[in-house]
Design a protein around this motif. Structure first.
Motif, PDB file in Angstrom:
ATOM      1  N   UNK A   1       0.762  -1.114  -0.034  1.00 29.75           N
ATOM      2  CA  UNK A   1       0.101  -0.048  -0.023  1.00 29.75           C
ATOM      3  C   UNK A   1       0.851   1.166  -0.065  1.00 29.75           C
ATOM      4  N   UNK A   2       1.092   1.867  -1.232  1.00 25.75           N
ATOM      5  CA  UNK A   2       2.120   2.948  -1.180  1.00 25.75           C
ATOM      6  C   UNK A   2       1.652   4.239  -0.349  1.00 25.75           C
ATOM      7  N   UNK A   3       0.198   4.338  -0.260  1.00 22.74           N
ATOM      8  CA  UNK A   3      -0.009   5.585   0.678  1.00 22.74           C
ATOM      9  C   UNK A   3       0.392   5.353   2.164  1.00 22.74           C
ATOM     10  N   UNK A   4       0.289   4.299   2.730  1.00 22.66           N
ATOM     11  CA  UNK A   4       0.819   3.923   3.898  1.00 22.66           C
ATOM     12  C   UNK A   4       2.151   3.487   4.237  1.00 22.66           C
ATOM     13  N   UNK A   5       2.833   3.215   2.898  1.00 23.71           N
ATOM     14  CA  UNK A   5       4.374   2.704   2.949  1.00 23.71           C
ATOM     15  C   UNK A   5       4.313   1.145   3.826  1.00 23.71           C
ATOM     16  N   UNK A   6       3.202   0.772   3.463  1.00 25.06           N
ATOM     17  CA  UNK A   6       3.331  -0.786   3.907  1.00 25.06           C
ATOM     18  C   UNK A   6       2.973  -1.998   3.360  1.00 25.06           C
ATOM     19  N   UNK A   7       3.090  -3.321   3.889  1.00 22.80           N
ATOM     20  CA  UNK A   7       2.666  -4.282   3.182  1.00 22.80           C
ATOM     21  C   UNK A   7       1.527  -4.699   4.191  1.00 22.80           C
ATOM     22  N   UNK A   8       0.552  -5.470   3.314  1.00 17.19           N
ATOM     23  CA  UNK A   8      -0.593  -6.413   4.186  1.00 17.19           C
ATOM     24  C   UNK A   8      -0.222  -7.793   3.821  1.00 17.19           C
ATOM     25  N   UNK A   9      -0.074  -8.803   4.733  1.00 14.28           N
ATOM     26  CA  UNK A   9       0.314 -10.151   4.528  1.00 14.28           C
ATOM     27  C   UNK A   9      -0.537 -10.949   5.220  1.00 14.28           C
ATOM     28  N   UNK A  10      -1.177 -12.073   4.572  1.00 12.92           N
ATOM     29  CA  UNK A  10      -2.021 -13.181   5.124  1.00 12.92           C
ATOM     30  C   UNK A  10      -0.975 -14.382   5.583  1.00 12.92           C
ATOM     31  N   UNK A  11      -1.351 -14.741   6.703  1.00 12.49           N
ATOM     32  CA  UNK A  11      -0.590 -16.052   7.193  1.00 12.49           C
ATOM     33  C   UNK A  11      -1.699 -16.978   7.469  1.00 12.49           C
ATOM     34  N   UNK A  12      -1.699 -18.531   7.121  1.00 12.11           N
ATOM     35  CA  UNK A  12      -2.660 -19.462   7.335  1.00 12.11           C
ATOM     36  C   UNK A  12      -2.768 -19.848   8.676  1.00 12.11           C
ATOM     37  N   UNK A  13      -1.637 -20.012   9.041  1.00 10.30           N
ATOM     38  CA  UNK A  13      -1.470 -20.540  10.450  1.00 10.30           C
ATOM     39  C   UNK A  13      -0.298 -19.795  11.303  1.00 10.30           C
ATOM     40  N   UNK A  14      -0.395 -19.652  12.507  1.00  9.33           N
ATOM     41  CA  UNK A  14       0.784 -18.718  13.377  1.00  9.33           C
ATOM     42  C   UNK A  14       1.160 -19.864  14.382  1.00  9.33           C
TER      43      UNK A  14
ATOM     44  N   UNK B   1      -5.021 -18.332  11.915  1.00  5.56           N
ATOM     45  CA  UNK B   1      -4.255 -17.392  10.736  1.00  5.56           C
ATOM     46  C   UNK B   1      -4.271 -16.069  11.119  1.00  5.56           C
ATOM     47  N   UNK B   2      -3.809 -15.049  10.328  1.00  8.07           N
ATOM     48  CA  UNK B   2      -3.473 -13.759  10.699  1.00  8.07           C
ATOM     49  C   UNK B   2      -3.407 -12.949   9.441  1.00  8.07           C
ATOM     50  N   UNK B   3      -3.903 -11.590   9.388  1.00  6.95           N
ATOM     51  CA  UNK B   3      -3.637 -10.667   8.686  1.00  6.95           C
ATOM     52  C   UNK B   3      -2.555  -9.716   9.182  1.00  6.95           C
ATOM     53  N   UNK B   4      -1.489  -9.439   8.883  1.00 11.07           N
ATOM     54  CA  UNK B   4      -0.366  -8.471   9.444  1.00 11.07           C
ATOM     55  C   UNK B   4       0.020  -7.483   8.580  1.00 11.07           C
TER      56      UNK B   4
END
Length: 343
Positions: free
Chosen positions: A190-203, A213-216
């Motif tokens: 996300x260039x406006x926030x200068x970050x990545x969103x990442x999904x993880x199936x298991x933690x 799982x999670x959204x990071x």
């Protein structure tokens, strides 16, 4: 009287047709079935207006993976067989992204490779190869014109710097290691926030149950280095969050490839807004094909295209791209001018 009737008839004929009734939110239709070898992965909506998806192969199959191309209305146009796959082992290809000049960016699992496909000529080219043990999964362009790739088998985010043919481990953390071989999936910059969103199936780092799982959120510093990984949302046990799309509102629509067989809508800060269907497990979405391992959610207008993989059942009649109306347009994946590979 005859003149009056003729005039009224002319008005009716010249009047614009009545607007089609808008679809209800979550209304689901079949965009297209996916031919053999089936097992579709991420759906990519190209800047040329067409839709692409790659296929995985059932264990033990010796059929090469294919890349399929559809029109925006779901008409299958053509396909390409992926070359160079060792067919005596599991193999698959993800249409993960595209370059600025229109080549598809493919992630091939059996050779651990980044490939490109020129859809004008049908030519494949190998760009880079990951080290042994890597399972490249999803990809996003990011700062500096680099390509960032998730690894389904290891807790690593790989970076392929602009002009390089050698992927480098950019972030390595136990939070992305995964449990029971269910690892890191979607990634979007996300260039406006200068970050990545990442999904993880298991933690598996102890921050929750290993079946959750999670959204990071992962910020990127001015020096291009990763910041501190922040968990925005924790899934329910067995959800297995997979690919996702981002709406104009900032909401995130995540496909849940696990037992729940649902889509989940989250705010930009990770608050859960809705699940569809409301009842988990059955995947009953109102269309002729239920959700059966939905593994991506890609915006096309005000709908998201969901790759229905049927990974466990292997039901070829369920292996399809489904069209789910969500009522808002999406944000196109980040595609900077530097999104290209060295010739």
């Amino acid at each position: 009287m005859r003149r009056l009737l003729a005039a009224l008839a002319a008005v009716v004929l010249l009047a614009p047709p009545a607007a089609a009734e808008p679809r209800e939110r979550w209304d689901t239709e079949v965009f297209s079935l996916v031919p053999a070898p089936g097992y579709p992965a991420y759906v990519h909506v190209h800047t040329n207006g067409r839709v692409y998806a790659g296929t995985y192969v059932a264990s033990g199959s010796t059929v090469p993976s294919r890349v399929f191309e559809w029109t925006r209305d779901g008409t299958l146009l053509r396909s390409w067989r992926v070359p160079g796959q060792p067919l005596d082992e599991d193999h698959g290809v993800q249409v993960a992204n595209q370059t600025r000049d229109g080549r598809l960016v493919l992630l091939e699992t059996s050779t651990r490779s980044v490939l490109t496909l020129d859809v004008r000529t049908g030519r494949f080219r190998r760009v880079a190869t990951f080290p042994d043990g890597a399972v490249p999964n999803y990809a996003s362009w990011g700062p500096g014109g680099a390509l960032y790739v998730t690894d389904y088998a290891q807790g690593i985010i790989w970076r392929l710097p602009r002009g390089s043919r050698t992927p480098e481990p950019w972030l390595e953390t136990p939070a992305l290691a995964g449990a029971l071989e269910f690892g890191t999936t979607g990634i979007r910059y996300r260039p406006g926030r200068r970050d990545f969103l990442i999904t993880q199936q298991t933690v598996s780092d102890g921050s929750g149950l290993p079946t959750n799982g999670a959204l990071y959120r992962l910020p990127v510093g001015a020096d291009g280095e990763p910041g501190e990984l922040e968990k925005l949302w924790t899934s329910q046990p067995g959800d297995l969050p997979d690919g996702f799309g981002i709406g104009a509102s900032g909401h995130v629509y995540v496909a849940l490839a696990g037992l729940s067989n649902q889509l989940v809508e989250l705010t930009a800060d990770g608050e859960e807004v809705a699940r569809f269907p409301e009842v988990p497990l059955t995947g009953d979405n109102g269309s002729p094909i239920p959700f059966d391992t939905p593994c991506s959610a890609t915006f096309l207008g005000k709908r998201v295209l969901v790759a229905n993989q049927s990974a466990i059942a292997g039901d070829a009649s369920h292996q399809a791209i489904l069209d789910v109306y969500v009522g808002e347009t999406g944000r196109a994946p980040y595609l900077p001018r530097a999104a290209r590979f060295r010739s």
